[in-house]
Design a protein around this motif. Structure first.
Motif, PDB file in Angstrom:
ATOM      1  N   GLU A  20      11.943 -47.246  -8.892  1.00 50.06           N
ATOM      2  CA  GLU A  20      10.861 -46.386  -8.417  1.00 50.06           C
ATOM      3  C   GLU A  20      11.159 -45.860  -7.019  1.00 50.06           C
ATOM      4  N   MET A  21      11.679 -46.705  -6.172  1.00 47.77           N
ATOM      5  CA  MET A  21      12.020 -46.270  -4.821  1.00 47.77           C
ATOM      6  C   MET A  21      13.121 -45.207  -4.852  1.00 47.77           C
ATOM      7  N   ARG A  22      14.102 -45.397  -5.718  1.00 51.51           N
ATOM      8  CA  ARG A  22      15.179 -44.391  -5.820  1.00 51.51           C
ATOM      9  C   ARG A  22      14.622 -43.069  -6.323  1.00 51.51           C
ATOM     10  N   LEU A  23      13.744 -43.122  -7.307  1.00 45.02           N
ATOM     11  CA  LEU A  23      13.144 -41.898  -7.845  1.00 45.02           C
ATOM     12  C   LEU A  23      12.345 -41.178  -6.772  1.00 45.02           C
ATOM     13  N   ALA A  24      11.545 -41.925  -6.012  1.00 51.19           N
ATOM     14  CA  ALA A  24      10.738 -41.308  -4.954  1.00 51.19           C
ATOM     15  C   ALA A  24      11.615 -40.635  -3.911  1.00 51.19           C
ATOM     16  N   ALA A  25      12.730 -41.265  -3.570  1.00 47.57           N
ATOM     17  CA  ALA A  25      13.643 -40.684  -2.587  1.00 47.57           C
ATOM     18  C   ALA A  25      14.312 -39.431  -3.126  1.00 47.57           C
ATOM     19  N   GLN A  26      14.620 -39.428  -4.412  1.00 50.83           N
ATOM     20  CA  GLN A  26      15.315 -38.291  -5.021  1.00 50.83           C
ATOM     21  C   GLN A  26      14.441 -37.046  -5.095  1.00 50.83           C
ATOM     22  N   VAL A  27      13.159 -37.216  -5.391  1.00 50.96           N
ATOM     23  CA  VAL A  27      12.298 -36.043  -5.601  1.00 50.96           C
ATOM     24  C   VAL A  27      11.689 -35.530  -4.303  1.00 50.96           C
ATOM     25  N   MET A  28      11.780 -36.283  -3.220  1.00 56.50           N
ATOM     26  CA  MET A  28      11.206 -35.854  -1.957  1.00 56.50           C
ATOM     27  C   MET A  28      12.039 -34.729  -1.344  1.00 56.50           C
ATOM     28  N   PRO A  29      11.416 -33.679  -0.827  1.00 57.98           N
ATOM     29  CA  PRO A  29      12.169 -32.571  -0.215  1.00 57.98           C
ATOM     30  C   PRO A  29      13.050 -33.032   0.929  1.00 57.98           C
ATOM     31  N   ASP A  30      14.175 -32.334   1.120  1.00 61.28           N
ATOM     32  CA  ASP A  30      15.089 -32.667   2.206  1.00 61.28           C
ATOM     33  C   ASP A  30      14.536 -32.259   3.568  1.00 61.28           C
ATOM     34  N   ASP A  31      13.799 -31.144   3.609  1.00 59.51           N
ATOM     35  CA  ASP A  31      13.229 -30.678   4.865  1.00 59.51           C
ATOM     36  C   ASP A  31      12.231 -31.700   5.403  1.00 59.51           C
ATOM     37  N   VAL A  32      12.316 -31.992   6.678  1.00 59.57           N
ATOM     38  CA  VAL A  32      11.487 -33.047   7.261  1.00 59.57           C
ATOM     39  C   VAL A  32       9.999 -32.724   7.138  1.00 59.57           C
ATOM     40  N   GLY A  33       9.621 -31.518   7.574  1.00 55.25           N
ATOM     41  CA  GLY A  33       8.219 -31.143   7.510  1.00 55.25           C
ATOM     42  C   GLY A  33       7.689 -31.119   6.092  1.00 55.25           C
ATOM     43  N   ALA A  34       8.490 -30.588   5.176  1.00 50.30           N
ATOM     44  CA  ALA A  34       8.074 -30.538   3.764  1.00 50.30           C
ATOM     45  C   ALA A  34       7.949 -31.935   3.182  1.00 50.30           C
ATOM     46  N   SER A  35       8.790 -32.864   3.632  1.00 49.33           N
ATOM     47  CA  SER A  35       8.727 -34.223   3.094  1.00 49.33           C
ATOM     48  C   SER A  35       7.421 -34.913   3.476  1.00 49.33           C
ATOM     49  N   VAL A  36       6.956 -34.648   4.700  1.00 43.13           N
ATOM     50  CA  VAL A  36       5.693 -35.241   5.135  1.00 43.13           C
ATOM     51  C   VAL A  36       4.548 -34.676   4.306  1.00 43.13           C
ATOM     52  N   ARG A  37       4.546 -33.349   4.109  1.00 37.97           N
ATOM     53  CA  ARG A  37       3.491 -32.730   3.306  1.00 37.97           C
ATOM     54  C   ARG A  37       3.567 -33.200   1.856  1.00 37.97           C
ATOM     55  N   TRP A  38       4.772 -33.379   1.361  1.00 33.08           N
ATOM     56  CA  TRP A  38       4.972 -33.862  -0.011  1.00 33.08           C
ATOM     57  C   TRP A  38       4.347 -35.256  -0.180  1.00 33.08           C
ATOM     58  N   ASN A  39       4.664 -36.166   0.719  1.00 35.44           N
ATOM     59  CA  ASN A  39       4.114 -37.517   0.625  1.00 35.44           C
ATOM     60  C   ASN A  39       2.588 -37.496   0.649  1.00 35.44           C
ATOM     61  N   ALA A  40       2.019 -36.728   1.570  1.00 38.89           N
ATOM     62  CA  ALA A  40       0.565 -36.663   1.682  1.00 38.89           C
ATOM     63  C   ALA A  40      -0.052 -36.027   0.444  1.00 38.89           C
ATOM     64  N   SER A  41       0.586 -34.988  -0.085  1.00 39.73           N
ATOM     65  CA  SER A  41       0.044 -34.277  -1.244  1.00 39.73           C
ATOM     66  C   SER A  41       0.075 -35.133  -2.497  1.00 39.73           C
ATOM     67  N   VAL A  42       1.194 -35.807  -2.737  1.00 38.46           N
ATOM     68  CA  VAL A  42       1.295 -36.647  -3.930  1.00 38.46           C
ATOM     69  C   VAL A  42       0.323 -37.815  -3.841  1.00 38.46           C
ATOM     70  N   MET A  43       0.161 -38.360  -2.644  1.00 37.53           N
ATOM     71  CA  MET A  43      -0.786 -39.451  -2.453  1.00 37.53           C
ATOM     72  C   MET A  43      -2.208 -38.997  -2.764  1.00 37.53           C
ATOM     73  N   GLU A  44      -2.588 -37.823  -2.259  1.00 38.01           N
ATOM     74  CA  GLU A  44      -3.924 -37.292  -2.520  1.00 38.01           C
ATOM     75  C   GLU A  44      -4.112 -36.946  -3.989  1.00 38.01           C
ATOM     76  N   LEU A  45      -3.068 -36.424  -4.630  1.00 38.93           N
ATOM     77  CA  LEU A  45      -3.150 -36.106  -6.056  1.00 38.93           C
ATOM     78  C   LEU A  45      -3.464 -37.365  -6.856  1.00 38.93           C
ATOM     79  N   GLY A  46      -2.800 -38.464  -6.518  1.00 38.67           N
ATOM     80  CA  GLY A  46      -3.056 -39.708  -7.217  1.00 38.67           C
ATOM     81  C   GLY A  46      -4.422 -40.283  -6.922  1.00 38.67           C
ATOM     82  N   ALA A  47      -4.891 -40.128  -5.688  1.00 34.88           N
ATOM     83  CA  ALA A  47      -6.182 -40.702  -5.299  1.00 34.88           C
ATOM     84  C   ALA A  47      -7.362 -39.938  -5.876  1.00 34.88           C
ATOM     85  N   LEU A  48      -7.230 -38.615  -5.988  1.00 35.14           N
ATOM     86  CA  LEU A  48      -8.377 -37.786  -6.358  1.00 35.14           C
ATOM     87  C   LEU A  48      -8.324 -37.215  -7.772  1.00 35.14           C
ATOM     88  N   VAL A  49      -7.134 -37.003  -8.311  1.00 33.48           N
ATOM     89  CA  VAL A  49      -7.001 -36.341  -9.615  1.00 33.48           C
ATOM     90  C   VAL A  49      -6.332 -37.250 -10.637  1.00 33.48           C
TER      91      VAL A  49
END
Length: 278
Positions: A131-160
Motif C-alpha cells: 500500500e505504501m508503494r502504491l501511494a508513493a507511485q500515484v502521488m504527483p512528482d511536483d511538490v505543490g501538487a503532491s500536497v494538494r493530492w494528499n489533501a484531496s484524496v484524504m477528503e474524498l475518503g472522509a466525505l464521499v
C-alpha cells in the motif's frame, strides 16, 4: 498542526476541535507546554481517550525546546525523531504544515486507493508495504501538487468514499473506479469497532476523570471503597468518584486500571494517594 494530528489519532474531529482550541489558547507555543508539569497536559486532554498521547505531546514539546530551538521541525526525519511521532504523523506535518512532498497514508486514503485502484471494498486490516508503494507511485512528482493530492484524496475518503455508505453518485472519479467496474464486491472482512462498556479502558477512563479534577492526591481507599456519605470529594472529585463506583467493576479490574496507569506514567503515588504526574 502537530497537536491536531496527534489528537486526531483514533478520535473524530467533532470531539477533538474544542479540546484543540482550548489547548492552543493555553499553550500557543511548544515552550508554553514544556514549562508545565506533564500532568497538566493529561488534565487538559479531557475525555479524548488514549491519554498517553498527552504525555507524548508534552515530551515532544520538551524535545522541541531542547533540540529544535522551540520550533516544530520541518523535515520528516526530524519529526519522526520526536517522542510519540510515528511515520504517518511525521509525513502529515511535513506535507500539510511545511508543504513538502511526503507520502501521507491514513485510513481514508487507503480506502480510496483500495477501491479506485485495486477494486477492493476495503483496504487490508493493517497497513502493508504494498500500500505504501502504491501511494508513493500515484502521488504527483511536483511538490505543490503532491500536497494538494494528499489533501484531496484524504477528503474524498472522509466525505464521499466512506466506509459504510459511499456516495458513488457524487464521486468525481467514479468512471475510473475499479471497485465500481467490478460490480461493487463485498468486503472480505467486517470492520469491528472497539468495545467500551465493561472494559478495562472504561475503568481507566473513570479513574482518570477523578484525577483530572482533583487538586490534591486522592486517597487510595476512595477508589477501592465508596464512602457512605456520597458528598465526599470537596475538591471536586465527588461526581467522577461516584461515577467510578457506579460501574461496580470487579476489584481485580480496578487494580489492573490503577496499576496500568502507574506503569504508563499517567498517575503516580504521592502522600499515600494517586495524582497526575508532576
Amino acid at each position: 498542526m502537530l497537536v491536531s494530528e496527534i489528537m486526531l489519532q483514533q478520535t473524530p474531529v467533532v470531539r477533538v476541535l474544542p479540546v484543540w482550541e482550548e489547548w492552543l489558547r493555553r499553550w500557543p507555543e511548544p515552550a508554553d507546554l514544556a514549562r508545565e508539569p506533564a500532568g497538566e497536559a493529561v488534565r487538559h486532554w479531557g475525555r479524548l481517550g488514549y491519554p498517553r498521547r498527552a504525555l507524548r505531546l508534552h515530551a515532544a514539546a520538551v524535545a522541541i525546546g531542547e533540540s529544535h530551538g522551540g520550533k516544530v521541525p520541518a523535515s520528516y526525519p526530524e519529526l519522526l525523531g520526536l517522542p510519540g511521532v510515528g511515520s504517518y504523523t511525521a509525513a502529515a506535518v511535513a506535507a500539510f504544515a511545511y508543504g513538502q512532498r511526503e507520502t501521507v497514508v491514513d485510513t481514508n486514503i487507503r480506502r480510496v486507493h483500495a477501491r479506485l485502484l485495486s477494486g477492493a471494498a476495503l483496504p487490508s486490516q493493517s497497513l502493508t508495504a504494498a500500500e505504501m508503494r502504491l501511494a508513493a507511485q500515484v502521488m504527483p512528482d511536483d511538490v505543490g501538487a503532491s500536497v494538494r493530492w494528499n489533501a484531496s484524496v484524504m477528503e474524498l475518503g472522509a466525505l464521499v468514499c466512506t466506509a459504510r455508505a459511499p456516495k458513488c453518485g457524487e464521486c468525481p472519479v467514479r468512471s475510473s473506479c475499479a471497485w465500481l467496474a467490478a460490480g461493487e464486491p463485498t468486503p472480505t472482512y467486517t470492520p469491528k469497532g472497539q468495545s467500551w462498556h465493561g472494559t478495562d479502558r472504561q475503568v481507566r477512563g473513570a479513574v482518570m476523570a477523578v484525577l483530572r479534577v482533583a487538586d490534591a492526591p486522592v486517597p487510595q481507599d476512595l477508589f477501592r471503597h465508596a464512602p457512605v456519605d456520597l458528598g465526599f470529594g470537596t475538591d471536586g472529585t465527588g461526581i467522577p468518584l461516584a461515577a467510578l463506583h457506579r460501574l461496580n467493576c470487579a476489584p481485580e479490574q480496578l487494580e489492573r486500571a490503577l496499576t496500568g496507569l502507574l506503569s504508563d506514567g499517567l498517575a503516580e503515588l504521592h502522600l499515600g494517594g494517586f495524582r497526575l504526574p508532576a
